[in-house]
Design an enzyme around this catalytic site. Structure first.
Site, mmCIF file in Angstrom:
data_model
loop_
_atom_site.group_PDB
_atom_site.id
_atom_site.type_symbol
_atom_site.label_atom_id
_atom_site.label_comp_id
_atom_site.label_asym_id
_atom_site.label_seq_id
_atom_site.Cartn_x
_atom_site.Cartn_y
_atom_site.Cartn_z
ATOM 1 N N LYS B 77 -37.093 -51.162 87.139
ATOM 2 C CA LYS B 77 -35.681 -51.118 87.533
ATOM 3 C C LYS B 77 -35.396 -49.847 88.335
ATOM 4 C CE LYS B 77 -31.076 -51.535 85.364
ATOM 5 N NZ LYS B 77 -30.371 -51.679 84.066
ATOM 6 N N SER B 152 -27.202 -55.570 83.671
ATOM 7 C CA SER B 152 -27.441 -54.988 84.955
ATOM 8 C C SER B 152 -28.882 -55.083 85.453
ATOM 9 C CB SER B 152 -27.034 -53.511 84.928
ATOM 10 O OG SER B 152 -27.879 -52.783 84.063
ATOM 11 N N SER B 176 -27.883 -54.959 79.032
ATOM 12 C CA SER B 176 -28.414 -55.043 80.387
ATOM 13 C C SER B 176 -29.872 -55.476 80.512
ATOM 14 C CB SER B 176 -28.240 -53.703 81.107
ATOM 15 O OG SER B 176 -26.914 -53.562 81.569
#
Lengths: 104, 501
Positions: B77, B152, B176
């Site tokens: 990420k 997210s 997330s």
């Protein structure tokens, strides 16, 4: 000034300007209008926590129970040129971050 | 190859039946083919990855020991620092930021032989539940590209689902990792707070943030957690609890485990099809020998407001560092003598709307006159929520809920109303507030029409089951997840929509 748990019932545009100044955000007029409405909605929703009886309840700031102290020993740190490499306005020869003049 | 697990890829390379370079090329080709339609990556580090893969092959040829992830392509990420590789948190603020150091999890992945192929798109600074808050555009759900992959960590979940990588890292502050895993039909594990070092994670809410793996099955999640977990001198909140051998916990036997179902929590506001999939999953586990027990979580209904008060307060403090001085974007002030205007313009131009909204909310709840009524009150209710779980875990080993009350929604569907977006986090935020480990695993599909008025075509959308465990008891979660996988075939299904194949 404001007694707990009574909370300001509405959020005004002046509140939003005050918060934006505290947060160092120069909001546009549209952003101010939008945030006044949206933050008021969110705060009205969050108001339900006032219904919970928390007398005598300690606050949880984090969930860890372990002690985390360590010896205060000198460790290698980031070399100066690497620390400056991402700066928007570095002064590598002086080893400094340059900013707009603070004292006029 | 693209469907292979991380474990299988590692074993093929270790046995000399595949080379790390060929594996890497195969996945890089896949990324090149599908990323234009998914937007899952903010950066693909092809040359760096191929060089790392070549190094794995050289090590094998030289008879050197290979790590547990040797040659496994992994996506990271874009809020995790990789030294020398642009790391943006999907924010304009960090458009040109190149970290001078590795996150500890990156250090550990590479020490285990993993090959980092790129950085994945996410909501800006991990703030969002749909990946629509990215400065680089939304990620699309591989199962239905008109829908959100969740957020997210939407890029990481979409990349794993679309077979761009067998495994990825996400971060989870209020769901997330788990919610995008659920929306994309993959496995996502948020470890116990403190289990994994947060050093090198761009901070959002420091008392809630945890890094964890997204994979296609529980065994790979266990393999990844074994690599990631453990104390780190660079993160004072990383725990010194011993790290068990997670992969060996997957015995397949769940007989006698007690699974708590908070009936009052899951009775309201859950989509009927999601509920059906959830109930069917409970039934499958019951037939495997799990005892279902009703539990009460009386304060769970306050989890969303408590979360948004605590998380935004912490965010407003953490994001104060973005001031245009030491790194990141800098805006020009009208005169050269106005440092304050430089700060406030930098922050207005560098941050997107959701980040600003949260900084504003957090600043407000921490401001004089409101601190006690909002922030302190929320922290007290957080204590009560933790106690609810402690009490539940006296009679059960694991608590089950749907990961999300709704299936993946359409891009744009909730962007106008932030509160509606926040409400979708109702089942995930509790684990962060209480610090507990939680995993989302695929538990079925729902069907929705593509365009209600214009098309008859049905979209098949994944549903996630969330299991929450005791502090530091990821082993039981992984064991139950793995046992459930063996009884179902959800994790073996792959998206086949347009833009994916």
């Amino acid at each position: 000034m404001i007694a707990s748990p009574a909370v300001a019932p509405t959020l005004t545009s002046a509140d939003v300007e005050r918060i934006a100044a505290l947060a160092h955000l120069e909001l546009t007029a549209e952003e101010k209008a939008l945030f006044t409405r949206q933050l008021a909605d969110i705060l009205a929703y969050a108001e339900q926590v006032q219904a919970v009886d928390t007398s005598g309840v300690p606050a949880t700031a984090h969930v860890l129970a372990e002690r985390t102290e360590r010896e205060d020993e000198l460790q290698p740190s980031l070399p100066r040129e690497e620390a400056l490499a991402n700066a928007p306005d570095p002064a590598p020869e002086a080893g400094l971050f340059r900013v707009p003049r603070v004292i006029t | 190859m693209l469907d292979a697990s991380a474990r299988a890829i590692r074993d093929e390379i270790a046995r000399g039946r595949a080379t790390a370079v060929n594996v890497c090329r195969t996945f890089l080709d896949r990324i090149e083919a599908v990323n234009p339609s998914l937007n899952a990556f903010t950066l693909v580090a092809a040359d760096r990855a191929l060089a790392r893969a070549a190094d794995i092959d050289r090590r094998r040829a030289a008879g050197e020991p290979l790590g547990p992830l040797a040659g496994v392509p992994v996506a990271v990420k874009d809020n995790l620092c990789v030294r020398g590789v642009r790391t943006t948190a999907s924010s304009r603020m960090l458009e040109r930021f190149v970290p001078p150091y590795h996150a500890t999890v990156v250090e550990r992945l590479e020490a285990a032989g993993a090959v980092i192929v790129g950085k994945t798109n996410c909501d800006e600074f991990a703030m969002g539940s749909s990946n629509e808050n990215s400065a680089f555009g939304p990620v699309r759900n591989p199962w239905a590209t008109d829908r959100t992959p969740g957020g997210s960590s939407g890029g990481s979940a979409a990349a794993v689902a679309a077979r761009c990588v067998p495994m990825a890292l996400g971060s989870d502050t209020g769901g997330s990792i788990r919610q995008p895993a659920a929306f994309c039909g993959v496995v996502g594990l948020k470890p116990t707070y403190g289990r994994v070092s947060r050093y090198g994670l761009l901070a959002f809410a420091s008392s809630l943030d945890q890094i964890g793996p997204i994979a296609r099955n529980a065994a790979d999640a266990a393999l990844a957690l074994a690599v990631l977990a453990g104390t780190d001198p660079a993160d004072a909140t990383s725990s010194r609890q011993p790290v068990p051998d997670f992969p060996s916990a997957l015995s397949g036997d769940v007989t006698g485990l007690r699974l708590g179902v908070p009936r009052a929590v899951v009775s309201e506001g859950v989509d009927a099809d999601v509920r059906r999939a959830f109930e069917a999953a409970l039934d499958t586990l019951r037939r495997a020998g799990v005892a279902l027990v009703d539990v009460e979580l009386p304060h769970a209904k306050y989890a969303v407001p408590v979360y948004y008060l605590v998380a935004t307060a912490e965010a407003s403090s953490n994001l104060a560092r973005y001031d245009g001085v030491r790194f990141g974007y800098r805006a020009r002030a009208e005169t050269e003598h106005d440092v304050k205007q430089m700060y406030s313009r930098t922050r207005d131009e560098g941050f997107g709307p959701e980040v600003k909204r949260r900084i504003m909310l957090g600043t407000y709840v921490l401001s004089a006159g409101y601190y006690d009524a909002y922030y302190l009150k929320a922290q007290q209710v957080r204590t009560l929520l933790r106690s609810d779980y402690q009490q539940a875990f006296e009679s059960v080993d694991v608590v089950a809920m749907p990961t999300s009350p709704i299936p993946p929604f359409r891009l744009g569907e909730k962007t106008a109303d932030p509160l509606q977006m926040y409400l979708a986090d109702v089942f995930t935020v509790s684990a962060n507030l209480a610090g507990l480990p939680a995993i989302s695993i695929p538990c079925g599909f729902v069907e929705r029409s593509e365009q209600p008025e214009r098309s008859e075509r049905l979209e098949r959308l994944p549903v996630g089951l969330q299991l929450t465990g005791r502090m530091f008891d990821e082993s039981t979660l992984l064991r139950m997840a793995d046992a459930y996988e063996r009884l179902t075939d959800w994790t073996r299904q792959a998206p086949s929509g347009p833009g994916v194949i």
